[in-house]
Design a protein around this motif. Structure first.
Motif, PDB file in Angstrom:
ATOM      1  N   PRO A 145     -19.013 -29.603 -20.246  1.00 34.63           N
ATOM      2  CA  PRO A 145     -18.983 -30.753 -21.161  1.00 34.63           C
ATOM      3  C   PRO A 145     -19.951 -31.841 -20.707  1.00 34.63           C
ATOM      4  O   PRO A 145     -20.033 -32.162 -19.516  1.00 34.63           O
ATOM      5  CB  PRO A 145     -17.528 -31.224 -21.085  1.00 34.63           C
ATOM      6  N   LEU A 146     -20.673 -32.405 -21.651  1.00 31.70           N
ATOM      7  CA  LEU A 146     -21.727 -33.359 -21.318  1.00 31.70           C
ATOM      8  C   LEU A 146     -21.178 -34.592 -20.618  1.00 31.70           C
ATOM      9  O   LEU A 146     -21.833 -35.159 -19.744  1.00 31.70           O
ATOM     10  CB  LEU A 146     -22.474 -33.758 -22.600  1.00 31.70           C
ATOM     11  N   ASP A 147     -19.961 -35.008 -20.985  1.00 33.41           N
ATOM     12  CA  ASP A 147     -19.414 -36.219 -20.369  1.00 33.41           C
ATOM     13  C   ASP A 147     -18.922 -35.994 -18.940  1.00 33.41           C
ATOM     14  O   ASP A 147     -18.468 -36.929 -18.284  1.00 33.41           O
ATOM     15  CB  ASP A 147     -18.315 -36.826 -21.233  1.00 33.41           C
ATOM     16  N   GLU A 148     -19.027 -34.754 -18.437  1.00 35.89           N
ATOM     17  CA  GLU A 148     -18.762 -34.503 -17.027  1.00 35.89           C
ATOM     18  C   GLU A 148     -20.026 -34.633 -16.182  1.00 35.89           C
ATOM     19  O   GLU A 148     -19.960 -34.625 -14.952  1.00 35.89           O
ATOM     20  CB  GLU A 148     -18.162 -33.109 -16.838  1.00 35.89           C
ATOM     21  N   VAL A 149     -21.165 -34.746 -16.859  1.00 31.25           N
ATOM     22  CA  VAL A 149     -22.447 -34.836 -16.164  1.00 31.25           C
ATOM     23  C   VAL A 149     -23.095 -36.189 -16.379  1.00 31.25           C
ATOM     24  O   VAL A 149     -23.637 -36.791 -15.441  1.00 31.25           O
ATOM     25  CB  VAL A 149     -23.400 -33.717 -16.642  1.00 31.25           C
ATOM     26  N   LEU A 150     -23.018 -36.700 -17.600  1.00 29.17           N
ATOM     27  CA  LEU A 150     -23.597 -37.998 -17.945  1.00 29.17           C
ATOM     28  C   LEU A 150     -22.468 -39.005 -18.151  1.00 29.17           C
ATOM     29  O   LEU A 150     -21.303 -38.622 -18.343  1.00 29.17           O
ATOM     30  CB  LEU A 150     -24.443 -37.875 -19.212  1.00 29.17           C
ATOM     31  N   PRO A 151     -22.775 -40.307 -18.112  1.00 29.06           N
ATOM     32  CA  PRO A 151     -21.722 -41.325 -18.256  1.00 29.06           C
ATOM     33  C   PRO A 151     -20.916 -41.124 -19.547  1.00 29.06           C
ATOM     34  O   PRO A 151     -21.481 -41.095 -20.642  1.00 29.06           O
ATOM     35  CB  PRO A 151     -22.520 -42.631 -18.291  1.00 29.06           C
ATOM     36  N   PRO A 152     -19.592 -40.970 -19.440  1.00 26.98           N
ATOM     37  CA  PRO A 152     -18.770 -40.708 -20.631  1.00 26.98           C
ATOM     38  C   PRO A 152     -18.937 -41.745 -21.728  1.00 26.98           C
ATOM     39  O   PRO A 152     -18.932 -41.393 -22.919  1.00 26.98           O
ATOM     40  CB  PRO A 152     -17.336 -40.710 -20.072  1.00 26.98           C
ATOM     41  N   LEU A 153     -19.086 -43.022 -21.377  1.00 22.25           N
ATOM     42  CA  LEU A 153     -19.246 -44.059 -22.393  1.00 22.25           C
ATOM     43  C   LEU A 153     -20.511 -43.834 -23.205  1.00 22.25           C
ATOM     44  O   LEU A 153     -20.498 -43.944 -24.440  1.00 22.25           O
ATOM     45  CB  LEU A 153     -19.282 -45.447 -21.743  1.00 22.25           C
ATOM     46  N   ARG A 176     -18.176 -29.704 -27.762  1.00 21.28           N
ATOM     47  CA  ARG A 176     -19.032 -30.225 -28.824  1.00 21.28           C
ATOM     48  C   ARG A 176     -20.395 -30.641 -28.283  1.00 21.28           C
ATOM     49  O   ARG A 176     -21.428 -30.408 -28.920  1.00 21.28           O
ATOM     50  CB  ARG A 176     -18.359 -31.427 -29.498  1.00 21.28           C
ATOM     51  N   ALA A 177     -20.424 -31.300 -27.139  1.00 26.18           N
ATOM     52  CA  ALA A 177     -21.664 -31.696 -26.473  1.00 26.18           C
ATOM     53  C   ALA A 177     -21.605 -31.146 -25.056  1.00 26.18           C
ATOM     54  O   ALA A 177     -20.632 -31.377 -24.341  1.00 26.18           O
ATOM     55  CB  ALA A 177     -21.828 -33.210 -26.468  1.00 26.18           C
ATOM     56  N   SER A 178     -22.642 -30.411 -24.638  1.00 27.07           N
ATOM     57  CA  SER A 178     -22.561 -29.732 -23.352  1.00 27.07           C
ATOM     58  C   SER A 178     -23.938 -29.541 -22.741  1.00 27.07           C
ATOM     59  O   SER A 178     -24.960 -29.646 -23.414  1.00 27.07           O
ATOM     60  CB  SER A 178     -21.889 -28.365 -23.524  1.00 27.07           C
ATOM     61  N   LEU A 179     -23.931 -29.249 -21.439  1.00 26.08           N
ATOM     62  CA  LEU A 179     -25.092 -28.707 -20.751  1.00 26.08           C
ATOM     63  C   LEU A 179     -24.793 -27.241 -20.476  1.00 26.08           C
ATOM     64  O   LEU A 179     -23.679 -26.891 -20.064  1.00 26.08           O
ATOM     65  CB  LEU A 179     -25.354 -29.436 -19.437  1.00 26.08           C
ATOM     66  N   THR A 180     -25.793 -26.384 -20.672  1.00 24.98           N
ATOM     67  CA  THR A 180     -25.569 -24.953 -20.511  1.00 24.98           C
ATOM     68  C   THR A 180     -26.630 -24.334 -19.618  1.00 24.98           C
ATOM     69  O   THR A 180     -27.751 -24.813 -19.524  1.00 24.98           O
ATOM     70  CB  THR A 180     -25.620 -24.219 -21.867  1.00 24.98           C
ATOM     71  N   GLY A 181     -26.231 -23.260 -18.989  1.00 25.75           N
ATOM     72  CA  GLY A 181     -27.129 -22.370 -18.288  1.00 25.75           C
ATOM     73  C   GLY A 181     -27.872 -22.978 -17.125  1.00 25.75           C
ATOM     74  O   GLY A 181     -27.548 -24.078 -16.699  1.00 25.75           O
ATOM     75  N   PRO A 182     -28.826 -22.213 -16.592  1.00 27.64           N
ATOM     76  CA  PRO A 182     -29.406 -20.990 -17.152  1.00 27.64           C
ATOM     77  C   PRO A 182     -28.426 -19.811 -17.140  1.00 27.64           C
ATOM     78  O   PRO A 182     -27.513 -19.779 -16.323  1.00 27.64           O
ATOM     79  CB  PRO A 182     -30.596 -20.707 -16.227  1.00 27.64           C
ATOM     80  N   TYR A 183     -28.656 -18.892 -18.077  1.00 28.76           N
ATOM     81  CA  TYR A 183     -27.854 -17.684 -18.168  1.00 28.76           C
ATOM     82  C   TYR A 183     -28.730 -16.493 -17.815  1.00 28.76           C
ATOM     83  O   TYR A 183     -29.831 -16.357 -18.326  1.00 28.76           O
ATOM     84  CB  TYR A 183     -27.305 -17.500 -19.588  1.00 28.76           C
ATOM     85  N   LEU A 184     -28.238 -15.631 -16.946  1.00 31.83           N
ATOM     86  CA  LEU A 184     -28.992 -14.441 -16.582  1.00 31.83           C
ATOM     87  C   LEU A 184     -28.464 -13.202 -17.290  1.00 31.83           C
ATOM     88  O   LEU A 184     -28.913 -12.098 -17.024  1.00 31.83           O
ATOM     89  CB  LEU A 184     -28.964 -14.240 -15.064  1.00 31.83           C
ATOM     90  N   ASP A 185     -27.529 -13.390 -18.187  1.00 29.11           N
ATOM     91  CA  ASP A 185     -27.025 -12.303 -19.030  1.00 29.11           C
ATOM     92  C   ASP A 185     -27.015 -12.787 -20.475  1.00 29.11           C
ATOM     93  O   ASP A 185     -26.888 -13.994 -20.732  1.00 29.11           O
ATOM     94  CB  ASP A 185     -25.602 -11.912 -18.621  1.00 29.11           C
ATOM     95  N   PRO A 186     -27.142 -11.877 -21.436  1.00 31.35           N
ATOM     96  CA  PRO A 186     -27.049 -12.299 -22.840  1.00 31.35           C
ATOM     97  C   PRO A 186     -25.640 -12.771 -23.165  1.00 31.35           C
ATOM     98  O   PRO A 186     -24.670 -12.412 -22.488  1.00 31.35           O
ATOM     99  CB  PRO A 186     -27.415 -11.031 -23.621  1.00 31.35           C
ATOM    100  N   ARG A 187     -25.519 -13.582 -24.184  1.00 28.97           N
ATOM    101  CA  ARG A 187     -24.210 -14.112 -24.554  1.00 28.97           C
ATOM    102  C   ARG A 187     -24.158 -14.327 -26.060  1.00 28.97           C
ATOM    103  O   ARG A 187     -25.189 -14.362 -26.739  1.00 28.97           O
ATOM    104  CB  ARG A 187     -23.937 -15.422 -23.813  1.00 28.97           C
TER     105      ARG A 187
END
Length: 294
Positions: free
Chosen positions: A110-118, A62-73
């Protein structure tokens, strides 16, 4: 019904991110090209799944950080879905939030794996409690403002390859301009952009040329000259790169965007922001002769 909305970033975030896009994706299939900009994606309502090669689907967090992507998706949104896209300027996310961009290459985390889950949970609760896109944007920007590293300088990496005249120069010349060795240049490129120098040039050439085509649709017979202006050997070379990086030829892509196909929402950013997704630069300096085939 939520309409497409583009919101300017908070002044504290402007050095790091582009305008924020709020987009309804009511069951549509999104077609996303290669790009150097990592992004924060949030489904305020609904959700999406990625089709996989074996015919199955993988749910998008639902909330995430993505990429960069070097292929289309591609991704398929559920009916009634609305999401926010926050694209980071190329080369600065590692400075802004911490993870090296290479760690995110071709991934959705998932965003809560990168930023504070709380803090992530509190942001989602705010989004769930309101039907106002303005409140959703404020909640996301509030999260980013709390998580940015205030002592970091977004300009530190901006000089790395900030001008197309440097980007398309020989690697040794770029390293000499920066006062570093070739190995250090490659390490800095990989850390900041999640790509090597050759890949960086390829994606930037695609993005710069596409921005030019969107701004001034080519007349009959003009595409070959434009291809050569942007460093492609010929129109066939340009067509191959476009199919590799966007899943469509230049003409097919321009028609889909002009028709307002909802799956091509990614191309709706303003012209300058769209071009900058591929590499920060002075748009006036992107002219014929600065590009050399790689």
């Amino acid at each position: 019904m939520v309409m497409p909305l583009v919101v300017a970033p908070h002044p504290e975030l402007a050095p790091w991110i582009y305008h924020i896009l709020v987009m309804p994706l009511d069951g549509c299939l999104s077609r996303l090209p290669s790009a150097l900009s990592p992004g924060l994606l949030l489904f305020a309502r609904g959700g999406a799944a990625q089709p996989l090669a074996d015919g199955s689907c993988r749910a998008v967090p639902r909330a995430s950080l993505t990429g960069p992507y070097l292929d289309p998706r591609e991704s398929r949104a559920a009916p009634g879905s609305v999401f926010l896209s926050v694209m980071f300027r190329p080369g600065v996310m590692a400075e802004a939030l911490g993870p090296g961009v290479g760690e995110l290459r071709d991934r959705i985390v998932p965003l809560d794996e990168v930023l504070p889950p709380l803090l992530v949970r509190q942001m989602l609760e705010t989004v769930d409690a309101s039907d106002s896109p303005a409140d959703w944007v404020a909640a996301v920007q509030g999260l980013l403002r709390r998580c940015l590293r205030p002592r970091r300088d977004p300009a530190r990496l901006a000089d790395l390859l900030g001008a197309s005249t440097h980007l398309f120069s020989p690697a040794g010349q770029i390293a000499a301009h920066l006062g570093i060795g070739l190995r250090q240049l490659e390490r800095r490129v990989a850390h900041g952009y999640g790509a090597n120098l050759r890949e960086l040039r390829r994606v930037a050439r695609f993005g710069f040329s596409l921005a030019r085509l969107q701004a001034q649709p080519p007349r009959r017979g003009e595409l070959t000259r434009i291809a050569q202006d942007f460093g492609y050997y010929d129109q066939a070379h340009m067509d191959r790169d476009y199919r590799d990086m966007a899943g469509a030829s230049p003409g097919e892509l321009l028609r889909a965007v002009a028709d307002g196909a909802p799956g091509y929402w990614w191309y709706r950013l303003g012209q300058r922001d769209f071009r900058d997704l591929f590499l920060p630069d002075d748009v006036d300096s992107v002219q014929a002769g600065l590009f050399s085939p790689a």
